[in-house]
Design an enzyme around this catalytic site. Structure first.
Site, PDB file in Angstrom:
ATOM      1  N   ASP A   1      47.868  41.102  40.131  1.00  0.00           N
ATOM      2  CA  ASP A   1      48.906  41.756  39.337  1.00  0.00           C
ATOM      3  C   ASP A   1      48.748  41.228  37.912  1.00  0.00           C
ATOM      4  OD1 ASP A   1      51.850  43.188  40.396  1.00  0.00           O
ATOM      5  OD2 ASP A   1      51.679  42.583  38.289  1.00  0.00           O
ATOM      6  N   ILE A   2      49.397  41.878  36.971  1.00  0.00           N
ATOM      7  CA  ILE A   2      49.312  41.430  35.568  1.00  0.00           C
ATOM      8  C   ILE A   2      50.143  40.164  35.351  1.00  0.00           C
ATOM      9  CG2 ILE A   2      51.253  42.824  34.715  1.00  0.00           C
ATOM     10  CD1 ILE A   2      49.538  43.404  32.203  1.00  0.00           C
ATOM     11  N   ARG A   3      51.090  39.903  36.273  1.00  0.00           N
ATOM     12  CA  ARG A   3      51.947  38.716  36.180  1.00  0.00           C
ATOM     13  C   ARG A   3      51.775  37.908  37.454  1.00  0.00           C
ATOM     14  NH1 ARG A   3      56.717  40.410  39.230  1.00  0.00           N
ATOM     15  NH2 ARG A   3      56.316  42.546  39.836  1.00  0.00           N
TER      16      ARG A   3
ATOM     17  N   TYR B   1      55.563  59.854  33.158  1.00  0.00           N
ATOM     18  CA  TYR B   1      55.104  59.340  34.452  1.00  0.00           C
ATOM     19  C   TYR B   1      54.535  60.478  35.302  1.00  0.00           C
ATOM     20  CZ  TYR B   1      55.764  57.345  39.214  1.00  0.00           C
ATOM     21  OH  TYR B   1      55.610  56.926  40.513  1.00  0.00           O
TER      22      TYR B   1
ATOM     23  N   LEU C   1      52.357  42.573  43.290  1.00  0.00           N
ATOM     24  CA  LEU C   1      53.699  41.974  43.314  1.00  0.00           C
ATOM     25  C   LEU C   1      54.796  43.032  43.272  1.00  0.00           C
ATOM     26  CD1 LEU C   1      53.216  38.895  40.947  1.00  0.00           C
ATOM     27  CD2 LEU C   1      53.671  38.835  43.406  1.00  0.00           C
TER      28      LEU C   1
ATOM     29  N   GLN D   1      56.944  46.693  44.390  1.00  0.00           N
ATOM     30  CA  GLN D   1      57.720  47.051  45.585  1.00  0.00           C
ATOM     31  C   GLN D   1      56.799  47.405  46.758  1.00  0.00           C
ATOM     32  OE1 GLN D   1      60.045  50.656  45.365  1.00  0.00           O
ATOM     33  NE2 GLN D   1      61.225  50.154  47.192  1.00  0.00           N
TER      34      GLN D   1
ATOM     35  N   GLY E   1      48.552  45.566  41.264  1.00  0.00           N
ATOM     36  CA  GLY E   1      50.022  45.717  41.273  1.00  0.00           C
ATOM     37  C   GLY E   1      50.635  45.165  42.543  1.00  0.00           C
TER      38      GLY E   1
ATOM     39  N   ILE F   1      60.806  55.293  47.635  1.00  0.00           N
ATOM     40  CA  ILE F   1      60.602  54.335  48.730  1.00  0.00           C
ATOM     41  C   ILE F   1      61.776  53.357  48.773  1.00  0.00           C
ATOM     42  CG2 ILE F   1      59.066  52.577  49.685  1.00  0.00           C
ATOM     43  CD1 ILE F   1      57.873  55.470  49.633  1.00  0.00           C
TER      44      ILE F   1
HETATM   45  P1  NAD Z   1      56.280  48.642  41.034  1.00  0.00           P
HETATM   46  O1  NAD Z   1      56.757  48.980  39.663  1.00  0.00           O
HETATM   47  O2  NAD Z   1      57.224  48.012  41.979  1.00  0.00           O
HETATM   48  O3  NAD Z   1      54.988  47.719  40.944  1.00  0.00           O
HETATM   49  C1  NAD Z   1      53.962  47.963  40.039  1.00  0.00           C
HETATM   50  C2  NAD Z   1      53.272  46.656  39.748  1.00  0.00           C
HETATM   51  O4  NAD Z   1      52.266  46.915  38.766  1.00  0.00           O
HETATM   52  C3  NAD Z   1      54.209  45.593  39.156  1.00  0.00           C
HETATM   53  O5  NAD Z   1      54.178  44.429  39.960  1.00  0.00           O
HETATM   54  C4  NAD Z   1      53.648  45.323  37.755  1.00  0.00           C
HETATM   55  O6  NAD Z   1      53.699  43.975  37.370  1.00  0.00           O
HETATM   56  C5  NAD Z   1      52.205  45.793  37.921  1.00  0.00           C
HETATM   57  N1  NAD Z   1      51.584  46.169  36.646  1.00  0.00           N
HETATM   58  C6  NAD Z   1      52.131  46.793  35.588  1.00  0.00           C
HETATM   59  N2  NAD Z   1      51.220  46.925  34.606  1.00  0.00           N
HETATM   60  C7  NAD Z   1      50.062  46.396  35.074  1.00  0.00           C
HETATM   61  C8  NAD Z   1      48.767  46.224  34.529  1.00  0.00           C
HETATM   62  N3  NAD Z   1      48.469  46.632  33.285  1.00  0.00           N
HETATM   63  N4  NAD Z   1      47.820  45.639  35.297  1.00  0.00           N
HETATM   64  C9  NAD Z   1      48.103  45.219  36.556  1.00  0.00           C
HETATM   65  N5  NAD Z   1      49.318  45.310  37.114  1.00  0.00           N
HETATM   66  C10 NAD Z   1      50.287  45.911  36.375  1.00  0.00           C
HETATM   67  O7  NAD Z   1      55.663  49.991  41.651  1.00  0.00           O
HETATM   68  P2  NAD Z   1      55.610  50.437  43.177  1.00  0.00           P
HETATM   69  O8  NAD Z   1      56.911  51.052  43.475  1.00  0.00           O
HETATM   70  O9  NAD Z   1      55.114  49.332  44.024  1.00  0.00           O
HETATM   71  O10 NAD Z   1      54.545  51.614  43.068  1.00  0.00           O
HETATM   72  C11 NAD Z   1      53.204  51.488  43.498  1.00  0.00           C
HETATM   73  C12 NAD Z   1      52.558  52.848  43.333  1.00  0.00           C
HETATM   74  O11 NAD Z   1      53.264  53.810  44.131  1.00  0.00           O
HETATM   75  C13 NAD Z   1      52.579  53.410  41.916  1.00  0.00           C
HETATM   76  O12 NAD Z   1      51.423  54.167  41.677  1.00  0.00           O
HETATM   77  C14 NAD Z   1      53.782  54.322  41.914  1.00  0.00           C
HETATM   78  O13 NAD Z   1      53.670  55.337  40.941  1.00  0.00           O
HETATM   79  C15 NAD Z   1      53.705  54.882  43.312  1.00  0.00           C
HETATM   80  N6  NAD Z   1      54.983  55.384  43.792  1.00  0.00           N
HETATM   81  C16 NAD Z   1      56.014  54.546  44.072  1.00  0.00           C
HETATM   82  C17 NAD Z   1      57.214  55.058  44.545  1.00  0.00           C
HETATM   83  C18 NAD Z   1      58.388  54.179  44.890  1.00  0.00           C
HETATM   84  O14 NAD Z   1      59.478  54.707  45.177  1.00  0.00           O
HETATM   85  N7  NAD Z   1      58.232  52.852  44.895  1.00  0.00           N
HETATM   86  C19 NAD Z   1      57.353  56.439  44.731  1.00  0.00           C
HETATM   87  C20 NAD Z   1      56.306  57.276  44.392  1.00  0.00           C
HETATM   88  C21 NAD Z   1      55.101  56.727  43.954  1.00  0.00           C
HETATM   89  C1  AKB Z   2      60.305  56.685  40.545  1.00  0.00           C
HETATM   90  O1  AKB Z   2      61.501  56.951  40.765  1.00  0.00           O
HETATM   91  O2  AKB Z   2      59.776  56.676  39.428  1.00  0.00           O
HETATM   92  C2  AKB Z   2      59.432  56.415  41.750  1.00  0.00           C
HETATM   93  C3  AKB Z   2      58.796  57.682  42.203  1.00  0.00           C
HETATM   94  C4  AKB Z   2      59.543  58.617  43.050  1.00  0.00           C
HETATM   95  O3  AKB Z   2      57.673  57.943  41.842  1.00  0.00           O
HETATM   96  N1  AKB Z   2      60.242  55.803  42.759  1.00  0.00           N
END
Ligand code: NAD
Ligand code: AKB
Length: 321
Positions: free
Chosen positions: A38-40, A147, A14, A16, A12, A177
């Protein structure tokens, strides 16, 4: 015993968090030792051009295994996931990516005796029955989003692999985040990023949660610091493994708007809550992160005012020049 991290796979990458984490990991362990996936793909991203890169779907166990073996990976930072808002639109996909994907990562790590696996959880692990203020580390985990269900199940599964197989798995319950590099990918806390972009691009924003909605948030430099501090902590010092509360800011949408107005006085915000309000209402306003502080020295560096100043400066450079 804590083994060293030397050859890393980021899934993952690519996304955030993955995009900025990949950058940090390449700085620490060397460009050629960090394989981003990443998947894309996105040929314009430094994640793709700045070091080894593969397209990898984490729900495909054979490709996960082959990627680990072919690249002599010893540590995985598993960031691939479907977030809360997208998850509610497609619960089956959310389960498949978050659960099958996590199981594939853990199983591959177990079979290949990897040194480290980092798998994030979220404040989404909590639910309406959880105490909302200063939410304890050990508390009621009954989330109402798919989720959140995958995050609680993921925490339990990771801890099971620690105890059953002695696998070194660690994770944090990230708050929302906030960052300027890569837009968030379909979460409930996305408004806290969008508001900065819209302040600069349009001078106005329609927020999809109410003005007084308070949630735990964290600026990306703190998120990267927390992730690396936990990843590099001595395993023997840990009492918890995959479910650390980590706190930084507890702010309302109105607080963020007000902090932006100190720099852009004419900034206008209106509030039109949608289905994401109901999700936000089940999450804490702030968390008790004393376990993270005691076990691996967690301390945040950024408050709302310093984050807003930095976000606006970076976004002005990115969007206006
Ligand atoms: P995001 O949605 O920005 O990125 C997730 C990435 O996963 C994407 O680039 C997507 O293309 C990729 N993806 C989706 N399906 C896939 C697959 N089958 N195989 C490979 N890649 C795949 O998410 P993020 O915000 O970067 O979150 C990263 C981690 O942190 C996650 O576990 C999320 O639950 C956790 N998290 C994020 C936040 C936040 O605010 N960003 C908060 C709490 C927890
Ligand atoms: C979401 O809003 O889904 C994420 C998280 C807090 O896990 N940013």
């Amino acid at each position: 015993m804590t083994r060293k991290i030397t050859r890393v796979l980021v899934t993952g990458a690519l996304g955030q968090i993955g995009s900025e984490l990949t950058d940090e990991l390449r700085e620490r362990y060397g460009r050629d030792n960090v394989v981003a996936s990443d998947i894309r793909s996105d040929e314009s991203s430094p994640v793709v051009t700045g070091g080894p890169w593969v397209v990898l779907d984490v729900t495909d166990p054979e490709t996960v295994e082959k990627t680990i073996v072919d690249n002599r990976i010893d540590s995985i930072f598993h960031m691939a996931a479907i977030l809360s808002a997208t998850g509610e639109k497609n619960p089956q996909l959310c389960w498949k990516v978050n659960m099958d994907g996590t199981l594939n990562i853990l199983e591959t790590a177990r079979r290949n005796n990897l040194a480290r696996v980092v798998i994030p959880s979220s404040i989404a692990a909590f639910g309406p029955e959880t105490p909302r203020y200063n939410t304890p580390q050990e508390t009621i985990l009954r989330p109402k989003t798919i989720y959140g269900v995958t995050k609680v199940s993921g925490e339990l599964l990771c801890d099971y692999y620690v105890r059953k197989y002695d696998l070194d798995v660690r994770g944090l319950r990230y708050p929302g985040i906030i960052s300027s590099e890569t837009l968030p990918g379909g979460g409930t806390t996305d408004y806290a990023v969008e508001i900065y972009y819209k302040a600069i691009e349009e001078g106005r924003y329609t927020c999809f949660v109410k003005k007084d909605t308070m949630l735990p948030m964290m600026y990306m430099p703190d998120c990267i610091k927390a992730t690396m501090n936990l990843a590099e902590a001595d395993f023997d010092d840990l009492v918890h493994y995959s479910d650390f509360n980590v706190g930084a800011l507890s702010v309302t949408a109105g607080d963020i708007a007000e902090s932006i107005r100190k720099h852009i006085p004419d900034f206008e915000v209106d509030y039109e809550p949608d289905y994401r309000q109901a999700i936000a209402d089940t999450w804490p306003t702030g968390v008790d992160d004393s376990a993270a502080r005691e076990e691996w020295g967690w301390q945040s560096d950024w408050d709302l005012e310093s984050m807003t100043e930095d976000m606006l400066r970076k976004l002005r450079m990115k969007l206006l020049f």
